[in-house]
Write an enzyme that holds these catalytic residues in place. Sequence first.
Site, mmCIF file in Angstrom:
data_model
loop_
_atom_site.group_PDB
_atom_site.id
_atom_site.type_symbol
_atom_site.label_atom_id
_atom_site.label_comp_id
_atom_site.label_asym_id
_atom_site.label_seq_id
_atom_site.Cartn_x
_atom_site.Cartn_y
_atom_site.Cartn_z
ATOM 1 N N LEU A 1 -21.536 -19.697 -15.439
ATOM 2 C CA LEU A 1 -22.238 -20.795 -14.762
ATOM 3 C C LEU A 1 -21.399 -21.443 -13.669
ATOM 4 O O LEU A 1 -21.930 -22.218 -12.864
ATOM 5 C CB LEU A 1 -22.702 -21.851 -15.761
ATOM 6 N N THR A 2 -20.087 -21.168 -13.603
ATOM 7 C CA THR A 2 -19.247 -21.921 -12.655
ATOM 8 C C THR A 2 -19.631 -21.706 -11.195
ATOM 9 O O THR A 2 -19.780 -22.695 -10.457
ATOM 10 C CB THR A 2 -17.751 -21.626 -12.892
ATOM 11 N N PRO A 3 -19.798 -20.461 -10.708
ATOM 12 C CA PRO A 3 -20.212 -20.345 -9.301
ATOM 13 C C PRO A 3 -21.615 -20.884 -9.070
ATOM 14 O O PRO A 3 -21.940 -21.365 -7.981
ATOM 15 C CB PRO A 3 -20.144 -18.835 -9.035
ATOM 16 N N SER B 1 -13.835 -19.237 -10.224
ATOM 17 C CA SER B 1 -14.860 -19.692 -9.289
ATOM 18 C C SER B 1 -14.744 -21.188 -9.054
ATOM 19 O O SER B 1 -14.454 -21.955 -9.975
ATOM 20 C CB SER B 1 -16.257 -19.385 -9.835
ATOM 21 N N GLN C 1 -8.273 -15.373 -10.943
ATOM 22 C CA GLN C 1 -9.320 -15.879 -10.061
ATOM 23 C C GLN C 1 -10.294 -16.743 -10.866
ATOM 24 O O GLN C 1 -10.738 -16.332 -11.949
ATOM 25 C CB GLN C 1 -10.092 -14.724 -9.407
ATOM 26 N N TYR D 1 0.833 -1.202 0.000
ATOM 27 C CA TYR D 1 0.000 0.000 0.000
ATOM 28 C C TYR D 1 0.870 1.255 0.000
ATOM 29 O O TYR D 1 0.524 2.265 -0.624
ATOM 30 C CB TYR D 1 -0.926 0.004 1.212
ATOM 31 N N GLU E 1 -8.266 -6.448 5.734
ATOM 32 C CA GLU E 1 -7.538 -7.589 5.172
ATOM 33 C C GLU E 1 -6.837 -8.405 6.249
ATOM 34 O O GLU E 1 -6.747 -9.629 6.141
ATOM 35 C CB GLU E 1 -6.566 -7.090 4.104
ATOM 36 N N PHE F 1 -16.884 -11.082 -13.269
ATOM 37 C CA PHE F 1 -15.518 -11.589 -13.313
ATOM 38 C C PHE F 1 -14.569 -10.447 -13.699
ATOM 39 O O PHE F 1 -14.882 -9.625 -14.554
ATOM 40 C CB PHE F 1 -15.384 -12.726 -14.323
ATOM 41 N N GLY F 2 -13.381 -10.422 -13.072
ATOM 42 C CA GLY F 2 -12.409 -9.385 -13.383
ATOM 43 C C GLY F 2 -12.629 -8.147 -12.528
ATOM 44 O O GLY F 2 -13.366 -8.166 -11.543
#
Length: 400
Positions: A277-279, A208, A206, A94, A136, A392-393
């Site tokens: 559709l994955t998640p 899912s 990333q 950061y 976090e 996504f993204g």
Amino acid sequence: MNTQQKELITATVPLLRTSGEVLTNYLYKRMFEHHPELKEIFNMGNQANGRQKSALASTVLSYAENIENPSVLLNILKGIGNKHVSLNVLPEQYSIVGTHLLASIDEVLGDAATPEILEAWKIAYFELADIMTGLETDMYNENKNKTGGWIGWRKFKIGKITEESAEVKSFYLYPEDGKAIADFAPGQFLSVQVFVNDLGIVQPRQYSLSDSFNGEYYRISVKREANTETNPEGMVSNQLHMAKAGDVINVSPPMGLFKLKENTEHPVVLISGGIGLTPMLSMLHTVKNNNRKNKTVWVHGCRNEAVHAFKDEVAQLNSDAHWLESLVFYDQDHTVAKNAISGRVDLHAHKDTILLENASYYICGPELFIKAQYQSLIALNVNKENIFYEEFGPQLIGLN
């Protein structure tokens, strides 16, 4: 931050609206020149297509617009924090971003960046950094304290690869150390890290989780992104599609705010487009394993039968389960394939099927798909509090 400094931040809002992406584009170029190692944390594909600079510009603008009460951005910040934890972002990073943000404001705005404005943005940024590192830290601790949990990257072996369609493969990931793995909520994602030959560096992405938790392995399902006029070739997805069983990749713990509501008997409507559709599959299998067997409607749209991933898996569930109803749309196949509807997803045409009392609606797919389905649900008088979506993204959509 005092009142005068907040007013100075607010005064920069018009400039951020018109030149925010110029600023963030400059920031990334400057930062990567001084810290090329950060390219292994950032998605360089989203750097190339501009989505990352747009997302950062939007976040900076929202923060400036809400400087009097940044708590209204808490859900947005939690979403960013989930992504950061999945990438193992550290507090000291950061400081690096802050240094280059302030330098970029000074260099891009020129005379407009007075010492007072720079000081106000310095205080504002590091107050935001403190909020983020606090959020976090809690997430890292939660991951660490879970049964089978961990922090950072952990090696997983690809145990099996299955072809789900002409574009999608599933990867079954087993922990190389043979120890327990952390559970997850249906709808969440994993970050994976692979070496990209064309770039000569590792890259994170990333994906899912596409099955319910089983305690032995994770399943992710990856679409190979081909090069098109509107979308560059997916560097990591293509690399993964060349992987073999036995290969080892780095994986971070499951994360994400998009998840199925727990402990509810209310109906569920799962609306997906393409690889979105994955998640939903993870949610569907979780409902299947739930003793209550919530009434569930599966709505999926894709181009044609060749790219329809998990067609047989969902069809088998649909044939066996009285609690499940399925609507599938093929927008490029006008021959009306068996058990599919010709055309794009049309919720209005099937409102009698999807409008269920106290239902929760989950949407995932491309940006335009999400917006279209969200607007359809609102037009059908679905309460926006019952609509959840995953983009996504970099997060560019703001609907709720």
